[in-house]
Design an enzyme around this catalytic site. Structure first.
Site, PDB file in Angstrom:
ATOM      1  N   ASP A  53      61.176  46.950  24.633  1.00 42.83           N
ATOM      2  CA  ASP A  53      62.583  47.091  25.004  1.00 42.83           C
ATOM      3  C   ASP A  53      63.489  46.121  24.237  1.00 42.83           C
ATOM      4  O   ASP A  53      63.039  45.113  23.704  1.00 42.83           O
ATOM      5  CB  ASP A  53      62.715  46.815  26.507  1.00 42.83           C
ATOM      6  CG  ASP A  53      63.874  47.562  27.154  1.00 42.83           C
ATOM      7  OD1 ASP A  53      64.712  48.127  26.418  1.00 42.83           O
ATOM      8  OD2 ASP A  53      63.925  47.591  28.391  1.00 42.83           O
ATOM      9  N   GLU A  82      63.941  55.771  23.847  1.00 43.35           N
ATOM     10  CA  GLU A  82      65.109  55.913  24.718  1.00 43.35           C
ATOM     11  C   GLU A  82      66.285  56.307  23.825  1.00 43.35           C
ATOM     12  O   GLU A  82      66.351  57.417  23.351  1.00 43.35           O
ATOM     13  CB  GLU A  82      65.356  54.637  25.502  1.00 43.35           C
ATOM     14  CG  GLU A  82      66.390  54.796  26.611  1.00 43.35           C
ATOM     15  CD  GLU A  82      66.750  53.501  27.275  1.00 43.35           C
ATOM     16  OE1 GLU A  82      67.210  53.547  28.425  1.00 43.35           O
ATOM     17  OE2 GLU A  82      66.592  52.419  26.664  1.00 43.35           O
ATOM     18  N   GLU A 105      69.072  55.629  33.902  1.00 48.21           N
ATOM     19  CA  GLU A 105      69.273  54.202  34.167  1.00 48.21           C
ATOM     20  C   GLU A 105      70.750  53.884  34.388  1.00 48.21           C
ATOM     21  O   GLU A 105      71.089  52.896  35.040  1.00 48.21           O
ATOM     22  CB  GLU A 105      68.759  53.376  32.991  1.00 48.21           C
ATOM     23  CG  GLU A 105      67.256  53.323  32.860  1.00 48.21           C
ATOM     24  CD  GLU A 105      66.823  52.410  31.725  1.00 48.21           C
ATOM     25  OE1 GLU A 105      67.636  51.574  31.276  1.00 48.21           O
ATOM     26  OE2 GLU A 105      65.682  52.518  31.271  1.00 48.21           O
TER      27      GLU A 105
END
Length: 650
Positions: A405, A454, A460
């Site tokens: 991430d 992503e 989210e």
């Protein structure tokens, strides 16, 4: 006199020859698409569909430290070829067999460089190829596109090169996009306002920065790239500060292929959904053994804040051993092959070797193996970079994959980081899901252990994730590669009453819409974002979701209009699935779907989930139905505002 006439004739023939060398064309195999090149002070090209010119006076150029490739070009030779082949992707997101048919034109210029054009029936692509003896510094690259009329542009526009690629789409007139306005990331979708759409992206991106686009202010757009970072400073546990940049965008080998720039061009929006351009232009798999690469669904705890509850939860829920065992039990019951353990599984985000004792990741890996459920661990990109041997350690532990991430950059250094991670993870049979990432651009085919990215405004974003924005994804972001949107909400709301918040996270859109996303959206690692408690309470929906494959044999768009609606049928073996989604249109939409894709002479059972009569107001309202269908039948479906339709036919 005869000698004079002969000389004049030879001069004229030579002039015609030179003119022919300066103007050339390449057409698609079906003859409908054409790129027309004019080689003069630069390399100009137009793109047309039949007699309609869609892009005009474009030009391309590669600017090196001591040379400009494409400026005053001198053509040495050209070579044409035709290709018609098939291949089988390791992770087939659209088709288990992909056709690759195109006409090719290779233009070789003096100065040790070439430009390769390909014309497909659904698009045009080109790339630079250099054959320099020494390493080069690339100062910039000119990808300049001009519009012959006012077009509507669908763009994702970050505030800078540092971006998680999660901005909502903006929709602007091409004539209004000024050079001083925000730039856009790829992909870009262009509506010509006639019958054509143009999708622009790139493929085979390696050792080079991502391409961004900005307006020219003169009804066109041009490329812009992040510079090579030279010095970094501390910026916390998940990023770095860029203290110094080079004056160039890439330092590269003199002998190399540069990334493909491509245009998917269609008169029918359904082709955008079905296109395989990124795959066709990518480097094929570099892995010898791919038997360990197992795409699948994954239960995820972050979105619902690890908060199961109810009479069967006789422990304090949270990021602890008991809760994760509960998630593993849920995954095992419904045949979900993975769970993700997000931030908190380790004692520190800076130390990937010391598990949080409250979590006990080693016990969970053992327990998951017993239940046939693999563990995927979350990490920041920075801790991976600082501990690159972690993949070997994770293999020894029994970890199946990693979710990496917060990269939030796409300069040459970071693009190379993605590839280093993919290659190193593959050495130890570790799957990869990139978050905080740029869009797919071919690495996922070169190293097919990269199952998803992503780089999308997904769930989210809670109330910031709306069907009005998400309905563009099948035509844009997901049209270029796998997408980790994290679907699966069991609390559904219409936007005017939205109030979701962790642990009671909710989505905008109807329940049928949420189910449909599992069919429509493509990801090799597809999330179930919600709480196991809610999945247990909605078992009919959960059974549907968990039977939907993540890889497919065939994809067929049934009805599609970018930004309005998408209805897609997909086949895995003998089963067909249908998913439909629509935007915030105030009234419901009705469609008649032709089931002519089914095999003749067979009767099928269709189990469908449809928007209920009150779904436009109460988004939780849905109807489950069962009926017999056969090839040639036409079924009517109705989707409420922000609604959907989901079905399995078997």
């Amino acid at each position: 006199m005869k000698k004079i006439l002969l000389t004049v004739l030879l001069i004229n023939c030579f002039a015609l020859y030179l003119h022919a060398q300066k103007q050339t064309e390449l057409s698609s195999p079906n003859g409908e698409l054409k790129v027309s090149l004019n080689i003069s002070d630069k390399i100009y090209y137009n793109i047309s569909y039949n007699s309609d010119t869609l892009l005009t006076n474009n030009y391309l150029q590669l600017n090196l430290r001591n040379d400009t490739l494409g400026q005053k070009p001198k053509l040495a030779k050209q070579k044409r070829s035709q290709v018609k082949s098939e291949s089988k992707p390791v992770v087939p997101l659209k088709f288990s067999t992909v056709k690759d048919e195109y006409n090719q034109l290779l233009l070789t210029f003096k100065g040790d460089y070439s430009i390769e054009f390909r014309a497909y029936n659904d698009g045009i692509a080109y790339r630079f190829i250099t054959n320099k003896k020494t390493e080069v510094e690339v100062l910039g690259e000119d990808f300049v596109v001009n519009f012959p009329a006012g077009y509507l542009l669908h763009l994702q526009q970050p505030g800078s090169f540092k971006t998680a690629y999660e901005e909502p789409y903006t929709h602007i007139e091409s004539t209004d996009w000024k050079a001083s306005d925000k730039m856009a990331v790829l992909p870009v979708l262009i509506d010509t306002k006639k019958q054509y759409k143009i999708l622009i992206s790139e493929s085979d991106l390696s050792d080079y920065p991502c391409l961004f686009l900005k307006g020219t202010g003169t009804n066109g757009m041009q490329s812009v790239f992040p510079k090579v970072p030279l010095e970094f400073g501390d910026d916390g546990d998940r990023s770095v500060k860029l203290l110094k940049e080079a004056d160039y965008i890439a330092k590269a080998s003199g002998k190399r292929n540069y990334p493909w720039r491509y245009f998917v061009i269609t008169k029918d929006d359904k082709q955008l959904i079905e296109n395989t351009m990124t795959y066709n232009l990518a480097t094929k798999s570099q892995l010898q053994d791919v038997s360990w690469i197992k795409p699948g669904q994954v239960s995820w705890e972050w979105w619902n804040d690890a908060s199961p509850y109810g009479p069967d939860v006789n422990f304090v829920a949270g990021y602890n051993l008991e809760t994760y065992k509960y998630y593993i039990d849920f995954a095992s019951k419904f045949g979900i092959p993975y769970i993700i353990m997000d931030e908190g599984w380790a004692m520190s985000t800076r130390d990937p070797y010391t598990p949080n004792p409250k979590v006990d990741v080693h016990e969970l890996i053992r327990y998951g193996k017993e239940k046939n459920v693999g563990i995927v661990l979350w990490l920041t990109w920075l801790v991976v970079e600082n501990n690159f041997e972690i993949f070997k350690t994770f293999q020894e532990w029994g970890v199946k994959g990693v979710k990496i991430d917060f990269m939030d950059r796409s300069d040459q250094w970071m693009v190379n980081y993605y590839e280093r991670v993919a290659k190193e993870a593959a050495k130890y049979n570790i799957l990869v899901d990139f978050h905080g990432s740029f869009k797919p651009a071919g690495l996922e085919y070169k190293y097919p252990n990269v199952l998803s990215y992503e780089g999308v405004r997904g769930m989210e974003q809670m109330g910031g994730c709306t069907p009005d924005n998400s309905v563009y994804f099948p035509f844009m972001r997901n049209a270029v590669g796998p997408m980790d949107y994290t679907p699966g909400a069991m609390i559904s709301m219409q936007p005017n009453v939205y109030c979701g918040q962790r642990p009671n996270s909710a989505s905008i859109g109807t329940r049928a819409y949420q189910l449909a996303l599992f069919v429509i959206f493509e990801s090799g690692l597809q999330m179930l974002a919600d709480n196991p408690t809610l999945y247990y309470r909605n078992e009919d929906c959960t059974k549907f979701i968990t039977q939907v494959p993540t890889t497919w044999d065939e994809t067929k768009a049934l009805a599609a209009q970018a930004g309005e609606y998408a209805i897609v049928a997909k086949r895995k073996g003998d089963k067909w699935y249908i998913g439909g989604m629509t935007n915030n249109k105030e009234t419901s939409r009705e469609f008649e779907l032709d089931l002519n894709f089914l095999n003749n002479g067979k009767t099928y059972t269709m189990t469908s989930f449809e928007d209920g009569i009150n779904a436009g107001r109460q988004a939780m309202d849905y109807r489950k139905k069962s009926s017999s269908v056969k090839s040639g039948d036409k079924i009517k479906i109705n989707m409420a505002r922000n609604g959907g339709f989901a079905a399995v036919i078997e």
